[in-house]
Design a protein around this motif. Structure first.
Motif, PDB file in Angstrom:
ATOM      1  N   ALA A  85       0.982  -1.243   0.068  1.00 61.99           N
ATOM      2  CA  ALA A  85      -0.128   0.043   0.031  1.00 61.99           C
ATOM      3  C   ALA A  85       0.873   1.066   0.182  1.00 61.99           C
ATOM      4  O   ALA A  85       0.609   2.290  -0.649  1.00 61.99           O
ATOM      5  CB  ALA A  85      -1.027  -0.062   1.219  1.00 61.99           C
ATOM      6  N   PHE A  86       1.918   1.214   0.682  1.00 64.45           N
ATOM      7  CA  PHE A  86       3.002   2.282   1.073  1.00 64.45           C
ATOM      8  C   PHE A  86       3.566   2.335  -0.532  1.00 64.45           C
ATOM      9  O   PHE A  86       3.954   3.603  -0.828  1.00 64.45           O
ATOM     10  CB  PHE A  86       3.915   2.183   2.145  1.00 64.45           C
ATOM     11  N   ARG A  87       3.830   1.274  -1.078  1.00 66.01           N
ATOM     12  CA  ARG A  87       4.599   1.440  -2.435  1.00 66.01           C
ATOM     13  C   ARG A  87       3.532   2.013  -3.535  1.00 66.01           C
ATOM     14  O   ARG A  87       4.012   2.839  -4.309  1.00 66.01           O
ATOM     15  CB  ARG A  87       4.916   0.049  -2.788  1.00 66.01           C
ATOM     16  N   PHE A  88       2.407   1.861  -3.372  1.00 64.81           N
ATOM     17  CA  PHE A  88       1.434   2.478  -4.244  1.00 64.81           C
ATOM     18  C   PHE A  88       1.198   4.075  -4.046  1.00 64.81           C
ATOM     19  O   PHE A  88       1.490   4.624  -4.890  1.00 64.81           O
ATOM     20  CB  PHE A  88       0.184   1.971  -3.992  1.00 64.81           C
ATOM     21  N   LEU A  89       1.327   4.410  -2.639  1.00 63.63           N
ATOM     22  CA  LEU A  89       1.360   5.838  -2.322  1.00 63.63           C
ATOM     23  C   LEU A  89       2.599   6.391  -2.587  1.00 63.63           C
ATOM     24  O   LEU A  89       2.664   7.732  -2.977  1.00 63.63           O
ATOM     25  CB  LEU A  89       1.289   6.007  -0.725  1.00 63.63           C
ATOM     26  N   TYR A 119      12.948   1.542 -10.386  1.00 63.78           N
ATOM     27  CA  TYR A 119      14.174   0.785  -9.984  1.00 63.78           C
ATOM     28  C   TYR A 119      14.957   1.346  -8.650  1.00 63.78           C
ATOM     29  O   TYR A 119      15.087   0.639  -7.755  1.00 63.78           O
ATOM     30  CB  TYR A 119      15.244   0.826 -11.124  1.00 63.78           C
ATOM     31  N   VAL A 120      15.003   2.836  -8.599  1.00 60.91           N
ATOM     32  CA  VAL A 120      15.669   3.230  -7.465  1.00 60.91           C
ATOM     33  C   VAL A 120      14.578   3.251  -6.318  1.00 60.91           C
ATOM     34  O   VAL A 120      15.222   3.008  -5.075  1.00 60.91           O
ATOM     35  CB  VAL A 120      16.056   4.823  -7.617  1.00 60.91           C
ATOM     36  N   ALA A 121      13.606   3.454  -6.475  1.00 61.03           N
ATOM     37  CA  ALA A 121      12.358   3.110  -5.311  1.00 61.03           C
ATOM     38  C   ALA A 121      12.587   1.856  -4.818  1.00 61.03           C
ATOM     39  O   ALA A 121      12.313   1.352  -3.446  1.00 61.03           O
ATOM     40  CB  ALA A 121      11.136   3.663  -5.659  1.00 61.03           C
ATOM     41  N   GLY A 122      12.677   0.927  -5.667  1.00 59.19           N
ATOM     42  CA  GLY A 122      12.704  -0.708  -5.030  1.00 59.19           C
ATOM     43  C   GLY A 122      13.970  -0.874  -4.427  1.00 59.19           C
ATOM     44  O   GLY A 122      13.729  -1.773  -3.592  1.00 59.19           O
ATOM     45  N   VAL A 123      15.019  -0.337  -4.609  1.00 60.78           N
ATOM     46  CA  VAL A 123      16.434  -0.455  -4.228  1.00 60.78           C
ATOM     47  C   VAL A 123      16.178  -0.005  -2.718  1.00 60.78           C
ATOM     48  O   VAL A 123      16.639  -0.561  -1.853  1.00 60.78           O
ATOM     49  CB  VAL A 123      17.521   0.126  -4.820  1.00 60.78           C
ATOM     50  N   GLY A 124      15.450   1.266  -2.523  1.00 62.25           N
ATOM     51  CA  GLY A 124      15.261   1.832  -1.410  1.00 62.25           C
ATOM     52  C   GLY A 124      14.452   0.990  -0.432  1.00 62.25           C
ATOM     53  O   GLY A 124      15.078   0.902   0.777  1.00 62.25           O
ATOM     54  N   PHE A 125      13.594   0.565  -1.057  1.00 64.96           N
ATOM     55  CA  PHE A 125      12.647  -0.452  -0.030  1.00 64.96           C
ATOM     56  C   PHE A 125      13.274  -1.640   0.405  1.00 64.96           C
ATOM     57  O   PHE A 125      13.298  -2.176   1.278  1.00 64.96           O
ATOM     58  CB  PHE A 125      11.394  -0.796  -0.900  1.00 64.96           C
ATOM     59  N   GLY A 126      14.314  -2.210  -0.574  1.00 68.13           N
ATOM     60  CA  GLY A 126      15.027  -3.366  -0.449  1.00 68.13           C
ATOM     61  C   GLY A 126      16.121  -3.009   0.684  1.00 68.13           C
ATOM     62  O   GLY A 126      16.305  -3.992   1.712  1.00 68.13           O
ATOM     63  N   LEU A 127      16.721  -2.102   0.611  1.00 70.28           N
ATOM     64  CA  LEU A 127      18.118  -1.930   1.399  1.00 70.28           C
ATOM     65  C   LEU A 127      17.183  -1.643   2.895  1.00 70.28           C
ATOM     66  O   LEU A 127      17.850  -2.231   4.042  1.00 70.28           O
ATOM     67  CB  LEU A 127      18.725  -0.577   0.945  1.00 70.28           C
ATOM     68  N   MET A 128      16.091  -1.000   2.908  1.00 67.07           N
ATOM     69  CA  MET A 128      15.599  -0.805   4.393  1.00 67.07           C
ATOM     70  C   MET A 128      15.269  -1.942   4.932  1.00 67.07           C
ATOM     71  O   MET A 128      15.223  -2.388   6.204  1.00 67.07           O
ATOM     72  CB  MET A 128      14.829   0.202   4.314  1.00 67.07           C
ATOM     73  N   HIS A 171      12.539  -6.966  -3.738  1.00 63.93           N
ATOM     74  CA  HIS A 171      12.105  -5.430  -3.698  1.00 63.93           C
ATOM     75  C   HIS A 171      12.259  -4.707  -4.922  1.00 63.93           C
ATOM     76  O   HIS A 171      11.647  -3.959  -5.349  1.00 63.93           O
ATOM     77  CB  HIS A 171      12.613  -4.912  -2.317  1.00 63.93           C
ATOM     78  N   THR A 172      13.720  -4.823  -5.418  1.00 57.37           N
ATOM     79  CA  THR A 172      13.846  -4.191  -6.812  1.00 57.37           C
ATOM     80  C   THR A 172      13.056  -4.382  -7.835  1.00 57.37           C
ATOM     81  O   THR A 172      12.544  -3.475  -8.522  1.00 57.37           O
ATOM     82  CB  THR A 172      15.349  -4.195  -6.850  1.00 57.37           C
ATOM     83  N   PHE A 173      12.869  -5.609  -7.998  1.00 57.81           N
ATOM     84  CA  PHE A 173      12.212  -6.165  -9.107  1.00 57.81           C
ATOM     85  C   PHE A 173      10.726  -5.680  -9.000  1.00 57.81           C
ATOM     86  O   PHE A 173       9.886  -5.457  -9.909  1.00 57.81           O
ATOM     87  CB  PHE A 173      12.256  -7.661  -9.325  1.00 57.81           C
ATOM     88  N   TRP A 174      10.085  -5.971  -7.660  1.00 57.06           N
ATOM     89  CA  TRP A 174       8.909  -5.718  -7.295  1.00 57.06           C
ATOM     90  C   TRP A 174       8.440  -4.431  -7.760  1.00 57.06           C
ATOM     91  O   TRP A 174       7.383  -3.928  -8.270  1.00 57.06           O
ATOM     92  CB  TRP A 174       8.482  -6.095  -6.048  1.00 57.06           C
ATOM     93  N   GLY A 175       9.402  -3.485  -7.316  1.00 56.82           N
ATOM     94  CA  GLY A 175       9.127  -1.992  -7.624  1.00 56.82           C
ATOM     95  C   GLY A 175       8.866  -1.607  -9.167  1.00 56.82           C
ATOM     96  O   GLY A 175       8.074  -0.896  -9.405  1.00 56.82           O
ATOM     97  N   ILE A 176       9.862  -2.614  -9.815  1.00 55.78           N
ATOM     98  CA  ILE A 176       9.690  -2.312 -11.053  1.00 55.78           C
ATOM     99  C   ILE A 176       8.452  -2.748 -11.747  1.00 55.78           C
ATOM    100  O   ILE A 176       7.600  -2.037 -12.672  1.00 55.78           O
ATOM    101  CB  ILE A 176      10.816  -2.969 -12.045  1.00 55.78           C
TER     102      ILE A 176
END
Length: 256
Positions: A85-89, A119-128, A171-176
């Motif tokens: 849900a926060f990924r969508f926001l 891609y960058v947002a997915g990396v951010g989600f994944g790293l955290m 998370h990176t791939f899911w973001g894409i």
């Protein structure tokens, strides 16, 4: 030995993600901002899901083991749904940011595409996500103590590091995939991301049968990586040129 385990698990879990950051993100200030904001959104989703799980546990009977296990499963599944849900926001926020960047630019073009943002947002989600998964375990690797001294698996820290690495990539791939689904209104792609996220999280309940969680997760990562690559405009020909270190438009020369 404990120091070797600490550095080994750290580099396994975060080494590939650190390489992605250094080679594809670190040189662009805008990408760094998007990555930090993405990590913040994931952190807020974790905070809210942790708060709800904490309230549920405190309001329940702590002696009821079956109920506590059910609450744990509920907490994991709810956390996954809240993360998506926060990924969508975050997608909605970045979409507004692109409109602002276009309005401010002289040529009427955004300095970063929605695919790059995804891609960058997915990396951010994944790293955290990886940081919160491994930080306590890495602290424990420094000792004192010996892993498996009471008959438990000695591969606990190692498998946790490999699981963290695959989650960062996922998370990176899911973001894409998620951003592509939102951009083109392909809701089945968004649903697929949520189902895959729930599946990987559910597989962790197979532990300490680590092969039951690691192998399916890595197979899913390979499938998701291929899917994300194709959605990003990749092709078998481009992959072949990359592997052969050829420039676009060049043809391989046969050696005599």
């Amino acid at each position: 030995m404990t120091l070797a385990i600490f550095f080994g698990c750290t580099f396994i879990a975060f080494g590939p993600a650190l390489s992605l950051f250094l080679f594809t993100i670190a040189r662009d200030p805008l990408r760094i901002i998007i990555l930090i904001a993405g990590a913040f959104f994931w952190l807020v989703s974790l905070l809210l899901s942790s708060l709800i799980w904490f309230i549920a546990v405190k309001a329940s009977n702590p002696r009821d083991e079956l109920l506590q296990k059910g609450l744990l499963i509920f907490g994991v599944m709810f956390s996954v749904l809240l993360q998506e849900a926060f990924r969508f926001l975050y997608y909605k926020l970045l979409r507004k940011a692109i409109e602002g960047l276009v309005a401010l630019s002289e040529d009427g073009c955004s300095p970063i595409s929605i695919q790059q943002m995804a891609y960058v947002a997915g990396v951010g989600f994944g790293l955290m996500s990886g940081t919160f998964s491994m930080i306590n375990l890495l602290a424990d690797t420094l000792g004192p103590g010996t892993v498996g001294i009471h008959g438990d698996s000695q591969l606990y820290f190692l498998t946790s590091a490999f699981m963290t690495m695959v989650l960062i990539f996922l998370h990176t791939f899911w973001g894409i995939l998620f951003f592509h689904g939102c951009e083109h209104r392909r809701w089945w792609e968004i649903t697929a991301v949520i189902v895959m996220h729930l599946t990987v999280s559910g597989l962790t309940f197979c532990n300490p049968l680590y092969m039951g969680s690691l192998v399916p997760s890595y197979l899913l990562m390979a499938t998701t990586a291929t899917w994300a690559y194709l959605l990003s405009g990749g092709s078998a020909q481009n992959l072949r040129r990359f592997l052969l270190c050829l420039q676009s438009g060049a043809s391989p020369q046969l050696e005599s």
